[in-house]
Design an enzyme around this catalytic site. Structure first.
Site, PDB file in Angstrom:
ATOM      1  CB  THR A   1       9.806  20.011  38.695  1.00 32.42           C
ATOM      2  OG1 THR A   1       9.619  19.238  39.970  1.00 32.42           O
ATOM      3  CG2 THR A   1      10.383  21.471  38.954  1.00 32.42           C
TER       4      THR A   1
ATOM      5  CD  GLU B   1       9.408  28.488  44.379  1.00 27.63           C
ATOM      6  OE1 GLU B   1       8.644  28.964  43.463  1.00 27.63           O
ATOM      7  OE2 GLU B   1       8.845  27.313  44.785  1.00 27.63           O
TER       8      GLU B   1
ATOM      9  N   GLY C   1       8.037  17.790  46.757  1.00 28.61           N
ATOM     10  CA  GLY C   1       8.247  17.397  48.272  1.00 28.61           C
ATOM     11  C   GLY C   1       6.761  16.650  48.675  1.00 28.61           C
TER      12      GLY C   1
END
Lengths: 658, 666
Positions: free
Chosen positions: B144, B426, B183
């Protein structure tokens, strides 16, 4: 410079934003004063909220205390007084990020519940901040149900003192603001005992910290209750009392007094006190509930015209996400609700001012109605707006989840309003009790207060709409809302009577009907909100496009309520299946209409960038640059000790041990 | 707090249950053996002093990150030491170590390593896999960007091939192209798999994956050309260093493009991949995990709220009697029991998707992918449906705990902030619902053109038979028996059929009005989402009902049947308009449904605590003072509060700094 995607939205406004702002403020003069207050506060660096999202609980608390202290100075400098026109805008300008809010509640409770002598003694001390007050009502074991409080105050005739105690763990005072660290005094609510007899809950002024070194007084255990979802800047506290003795004169005694010999005397009418408590529920709506929803709408809607994602038409630029019907369906009803509740808040304020004038003339007739309206609307508005802020948060996707969007803090703050000043379900049941009573009275031909006269006119008609445009007629939808409210109230009343007649005890019957009663109370409030919005629109000036756009929002508010609760309107056939399709079609059409004015409609709320404190919602729409800049300021971007301590060994040698 | 006996209310509740909670736990775990093994792993973690630490609520974000990274490194070592390799067992272990929270190595273990396995060439595996397995390389998965999430084709990062040096030049050409959110990117990783638009020989070949070193091995300093950092504080995920990554003419060797499928030859020639169907499988798998996560997160919130409601006494129900447990109030039951039923429903749905996925994955290797499109479409919708419902449900549980629910000691705020991003990641939920809708519209078109459809959408086949009649399809009279789950499944089926058909007709009407297909789709999307929701709702009721027949113990089956009925009837009550409008139920029947919901609340009431005990969350995992197994709530709230950072000193420093000077001046 303003992002062109946002600038273009402003060029096509169908109405005058400035005029709408003035309407929301209640006049251009009010707008001017508000802006001056906001400017004075925001230009002062002590009040800055710039680093708020990076601060710990301790840092937030300290900043709030610093601001509270500085505010005294500022008010003096600016010549603002508590009775001046500027005062009500200060809290909004600070975004509530200031300590000692309970100090004011402390003062108010002394003014309302104290004798003249007590007022003369304590109010000057509090005004000069010689002491800092709090208000200790809720306990670990009890909240909204006040009669259940367990703290005791036993009168000792020998020494002319009350002895205060926390007899068990659940009796510990829990949650009062400013009490964990700041307060030197607090108003403690306790069960009064004289000569072994309990007289119920009474208020007592108790000193908890030394005025010299701020250490705890003998017999007092107090502290902070620990981290919460928000209000990190407030030291919500606990308080444990062990044989704490206070003089007889410290029981607030405007309405009840304990004489030196232990005689208990009641004096005057409590009704005025009762009215004050009711007023608090209404007074929180504007700053604590509407402002967060309006801010959330401003952030989410501005972001939704800056954010482009995926393509609506092949070969074209990616579309603004606000052009997606599903995004409109999330955000625009929240915007309509913000306006609807703004107008109902005006209505309630006016009603309460009238009520206050009547009560001063010793006429208490309006009290039950005011109580029912304030309970019901407190619950309905807080619930609706809380859900609305959460929808705005999730409508901003991943970036909404960043604290820098401003949305998580708005959400965690507004949701507390569903609990304080009365738990919502309990409040709705109070409104329902009033509705049932009035319904029975109306059925028996007795007079009822104005807001519920409609209960008497039970009609068994059908919705007269013939095409989808009919659903843009306020008479049509207001009537539908009225029908639902009457049906739910009358059905529940009938059910209650049936149960009681079949031998079920009254309280059992009540508990068995509570789910329905809550629905009836909500339908009543929803009906009044729709009706009031429609009536307000009627009275607006037609110039500058204001009335037209407000009419659209009113229609949207009403039709969204129907669309999200079709069952209530279809039940008993008042609305037919075909009519429901028309209502839905009208509703969806409206989304596209209001879409065009969405940005001007949030601009009209007139929040400064500092007040929104959002990387996504600023006026210029430079979303991504701001998000990047703000993130770089995060303390986590200084070298973390975690690398040397844990990461390095992990990367270099840990696994070779295996 | 020293060992205290179990609160008397909770003891009474447990004694009154009509079934054995362990038996239900076995069903949720997939058999007594799985329960035994789960508890074994739980004990390994909980009895290990290395995994103990202060209550995370009192730590700053930096400290929470530190604790997490400390535990993660230990976790990786211990997993290998204990030889735990089964994915589900790893999941349990990790979940106990991190108490259901995310951790900085999530992306390394969950995305970086698996992507190497599936998309790297043997040569690349030699170079990267073992170092990554041994954590010399810690990687993340950078997909992203600031400007794009779910809509992958919009990603802007570029990787331009330079044949003269045989390198890719990576660039973040705009602010919006900065990688944002991955992350472990902010502080932990030294490598990232970066998704970028591949340019070679002057042409864009679409998104491809590249292994990019981002930090110097040894010093951990960002490499020249790399700007990397943490994206700042979030609603939750304090343990996770979600990061940003900006690349300026950063060069990587040609061999760092993951080339198992697509390839760029040394001269820049692009070789197309054979098939990309397999990526479908991974998405299905991850979404099935989210469905399971919805069930677990909602179960945790229900456990806390229901135990607390059995311990808390308030107000009066009968004049003169002691204050009742708040769980005895109808309004409280009405808030919590439908959510309890929902948690069970979602458990069974999660298990179903997982099983179906494993069955179909078997087929993938043998080449039968026929069921995959439907499963893919269905899981998109179910991911959205369950995460939306759980998200709202967790908040309702918190609200049902009143003021104390708002304190971090209740544990529910943490469950909420950890769970709520699953509505976005997701695949953003609305987009997911529209994916399911696309499949439903396709199936509808097939049926109207005379073809038969199979699987969960086969109810659409009935539509063609009804076509000759002028009224709504679903208006055929089904005699709904409101006490019979099977009959309710039929009612849900009719509702789905009616809403799918209605959306399809509205879509057709829009298409007749305007030229652009996309425009018509957009103008029907609210209807389309409703149709998807109705379809998912039907699937869930159907799966829950089917599960009942598999339960052998009569007492457990009885209580699950009550829950299944409550789930189905509550859903009808809440969506009464759909059933009324389609003529599936009459107003009188809706009134009966509403009444029956309330009767079921009273039926479930005696088993409420046992039903949450069956979820079998350990107190440490639950992380809630209000939801403690022993119910000693108030004592422990006090103990907890005393540890608050504001209580570190008796007199807070701000007294000397601000309060005292002010009082002196005034």
């Amino acid at each position: 410079s303003v992002n062109p995607d946002l600038a273009s939205e402003r060029q096509t406004a169908s109405f005058s934003v400035e005029k709408l702002t003035a309407l929301l403020d209640g006049g251009t003069e009010q707008t001017r004063i508000r802006r001056a207050v906001v400017e004075a506060i925001e230009s002062d660096p002590v009040f800055s909220r710039e680093n708020q999202y990076f601060q710990t609980q301790n840092e937030r608390y300290e900043a709030a205390v610093r601001k509270a202290v500085h505010l005294q100075k500022k008010m003096h400098e600016m010549g603002w007084t508590e009775n001046g026109p500027e005062y009500k805008y200060i809290y909004r300008a600070l975004s509530g990020d200031v300590a000692f809010l309970l100090h004011r509640v402390f003062m108010r409770s002394i003014s309302v519940l104290g004798s003249d002598k007590q007022v003369a003694k304590w109010i000057p001390l509090a005004t000069q901040h010689k002491l800092i007050g709090s208000y200790a009502q809720t306990e670990l074991g009890h909240g909204t149900y006040l009669q259940g409080l367990e703290t005791t105050a036993v009168f000792d005739t020998a020494t002319q003192e009350f002895i205060l105690n926390t007899p068990k763990i659940s009796a510990m005072k829990w949650w009062p603001g400013d009490m964990g660290r700041s307060a030197t005094h607090t108003v403690v609510f306790a069960q009064l005992y004289i000569h072994g007899k309990c007289y119920g809950i009474h208020p007592f002024i108790v000193q908890i910290r030394s005025l010299q070194d701020h250490s705890l007084c003998p017999g007092i255990t107090a502290g902070d209750i620990g981290p919460k979802m928000n209000f990190e800047h407030i030291d919500n506290g606990y308080l444990l009392l062990k044989n704490v003795r206070i003089p007889r004169e410290n029981m607030l005694s405007k309405f009840c007094e304990v004489r030196p010999d232990g005689t208990y005397v009641r004096q005057g009418s409590q009704k005025i006190n009762y009215f004050t408590m009711t007023t608090v529920r209404i007074s929180l709506i504007s700053d604590e509930v509407l402002t967060p929803l309006m801010k959330a709408c401003a952030i989410a809607i501005r972001y939704s015209v800056v954010r482009r994602q995926s393509k609506l038409k092949p070969g074209e630029q990616e579309a603004k996400i606000l052009d997606y019907q599903t995004q409109q369906e999330k955000l625009l009803p929240q915007l309509a609700a913000a306006y609807a509740f703004h107008f109902i808040n005006d209505y309630l304020q006016e009603l309460f001012n009238r009520g206050y004038r009547e009560i001063q003339r010793k006429n208490f007739d309006m009290l039950p109605e005011l109580h029912a309206l304030s309970s019901g609307f407190k619950a309905v508005i807080t619930q609706h707006c809380t859900a609305g802020v959460e929808i705005c948060l999730r409508a901003c996707g991943g970036h909404g989840y960043s604290l820098l969007s401003g949305l998580p803090s708005l959400y965690t703050k507004i949701l507390a309003s569903c609990i304080y000043e009365g738990e919502n379900t309990i409040l709705l049941l109070q409104t329902a009790r009033f509705l049932i009573k009035c319904f029975m009275a109306a059925s028996a031909g007795q007079p009822v207060p104005p807001s519920v006269t409609y209960l008497a006119a039970v009609k068994h008609g059908k919705c007269p709409a013939k095409n989808k445009l009919d659903f843009l007629n306020p008479d049509i939808y207001t009537e539908a809302y009225q029908h639902v409210a009457v049906r739910l109230t009358s059905n529940t009343a009938a059910k209650l009577q049936d149960l009681i007649q079949s031998g079920v005890k009254k309280h059992d019957a009540w508990n068995q009907c509570t789910v329905q009663l809550v629905q009836a109370a909500k339908a009543h409030c929803h009906y009044i909100a729709v009706k009031n919005f429609a009536e307000t629109v009627e009275k607006l000036e037609t110039k500058a496009g204001i009335q037209k756009i407000m009419k659209h929002l009113c229609d949207l508010f009403a039709l969204h309520g129907i669309f999200s609760n079709t069952g209530a309107f279809l039940h008993d056939g008042y609305t037919s299946a075909a009519q429901m399709d028309m209502a839905t079609a009208s509703y969806l059409d409206l989304l596209a209409v209001i879409r065009k004015d969405a940005v001007p409609l949030v601009d009209a709320f007139d929040f400064t960038d500092k007040s929104l404190n959002s990387a996504l919602g600023s006026y210029d729409g430079q979303v991504y640059q701001r998000l990047y800049e703000w993130a770089q300021k995060s303390p986590t971007n200084q070298m973390s000790p975690a690398y040397e301590r844990y990461l390095k060994p992990l990367l270099h040698n840990t696994l070779s041990k295996l | 707090a020293a060992a205290m006996s179990v609160n008397a209310d909770l003891r009474r509740e447990r004694a009154a249950a009509t079934f054995q909670p362990e038996l239900l736990t076995h069903i949720l775990d997939g058999g007594p053996e799985r329960t035994r093994r789960r508890k074994e792993i739980e004990a390994l973690v909980l009895n290990d002093p290395d995994f103990q630490h202060e209550d995370l609520n009192f730590l700053s974000r930096s400290q929470r990150y530190e604790q997490a990274i400390r535990k993660s490194s230990l976790m990786v070592m211990k997993l290998r030491e204990y030889g735990i390799a089964d994915p589900e067992e790893i999941y349990w272990f990790k979940s106990f170590v991190h108490r259901g929270r995310p951790e900085p190595l999530d992306l390394h273990l969950g995305m970086f390593l698996p992507t190497l396995l599936t998309q790297a060439t043997p040569e690349q595996q030699d170079r990267f896999f073992m170092p990554a397995w041994n954590l010399e390389i810690i990687g993340t998965y950078a997909q992203t960007e600031m400007g794009h999430g779910t809509h992958l084709r919009g990603l802007e990062t570029t990787a331009t091939y330079d044949p003269s040096t045989q390198e890719f030049i990576l660039n973040s050409p705009t602010v919006t192209s900065i990688k944002w959110w991955p992350g472990g990117l902010g502080k932990t990783s030294n490598h990232a798999i970066v998704l970028a638009q591949l340019y070679t020989q002057g042409q864009c070949k679409g998104l491809h994956a590249f292994i990019v070193p981002i930090r110097q091995l040894g010093t951990h300093e960002p490499l020249p050309g790399i700007t990397v950092g943490d994206i700042g504080p979030k609603f939750g995920y304090d343990e996770m260093d979600n990061g940003y990554l900006k690349m300026d003419n950063f060069r990587i060797p040609r061999e760092n493009m993951l080339m198992k499928y697509a390839q760029v030859e040394p001269d820049g020639t692009y070789v197309k991949p054979v098939s990309d169907k397999l990526t479908y499988g991974t998405m299905v798998f991850i979404r099935s995990l989210i469905v399971g996560d919805s069930a677990r997160s909602l179960s945790r919130a229900c456990t806390i709220a229901i135990r607390y409601s059995a311990v808390r006494h308030q107000s009066e129900l009968k004049p003169g009697e002691p204050e009742p447990q708040i769980l005895d109030y109808q309004t409280q039951q009405y808030k919590l029991f439908p959510l309890l039923a929902t948690a069970y429903a979602f458990h069974f749905v999660g298990a179903y998707i997982k099983d179906t996925y494993h069955r179909i994955s078997g087929d993938i290797s043998t080449g039968d992918l026929s069921e995959l499109p439907e499963l893919h479409a269905l899981t998109a919708g179910l991911k959205a449906f369950t995460s939306w419902t759980a998200n709202a449900g967790i908040e309702e549980c918190r609200m049902a705990c009143g003021g104390h629910g708002y304190s971090r000691c209740s544990g529910i705020p943490d469950i909420y902030v950890t769970f709520t991003p699953s509505c976005t990641y997701e695949g953003e939920n609305t987009v997911m619902m529209l994916q399911t809708a696309r499949f439903l519209m396709k199936s509808y078109t097939q049926v109207t053109s005379g073809q038969q459809v199979t699987g969960m959408v086969s109810y659409l086949n009935d539509l063609s038979r009804q076509r000759i009649q002028p009224q709504h399809v679903a208006a055929r009279t089904v005699t709904v028996r409101i006490n019979d789950p099977t009959s309710l499944v039929e009612a849900y089926k009719s509702r789905a059929a009616r809403l799918v058909e209605s959306a399809a007709k509205n879509l057709q009407a829009e298409l007749n009005h305007r030229k652009s297909k996309e425009d018509a789709w957009n103008r029907t999307s609210v209807d389309l989402v409703r149709a998807s929701e109705a379809h998912c709702h039907y699937v869930i009721v159907k799966l829950f009902t089917a599960k009942l027949a598999e339960v052998s113990d009569a007492a457990v089956r009885a209580v699950l049947t009550d829950l299944c009925l409550l789930y189905a009837l509550f859903g009808i009550s809440r969506n009464a308009g759909d059933f009324l409008q389609a003529g599936i139920l009459t107003s009188a029947q809706i009134t009966q449904v509403n009444q029956h919901v309330k009767e079921l609340l009273a039926v479930i009431r005696p088993n409420a605590v046992a039903l949450v005990d069956s979820f079998d969350f350990h107190d440490v995992h639950l992380g809630s003072v209000l939801g403690r197994y022993d119910g000693n709530v108030y004592e422990n709230m006090f103990e907890w509060a005393k540890k608050s950072p504001l209580n570190k000193t008796q007199v807070h420093e701000s007294f000397h700094k601000h309060l005292k000077p002010m009082q002196a001046k005034l």
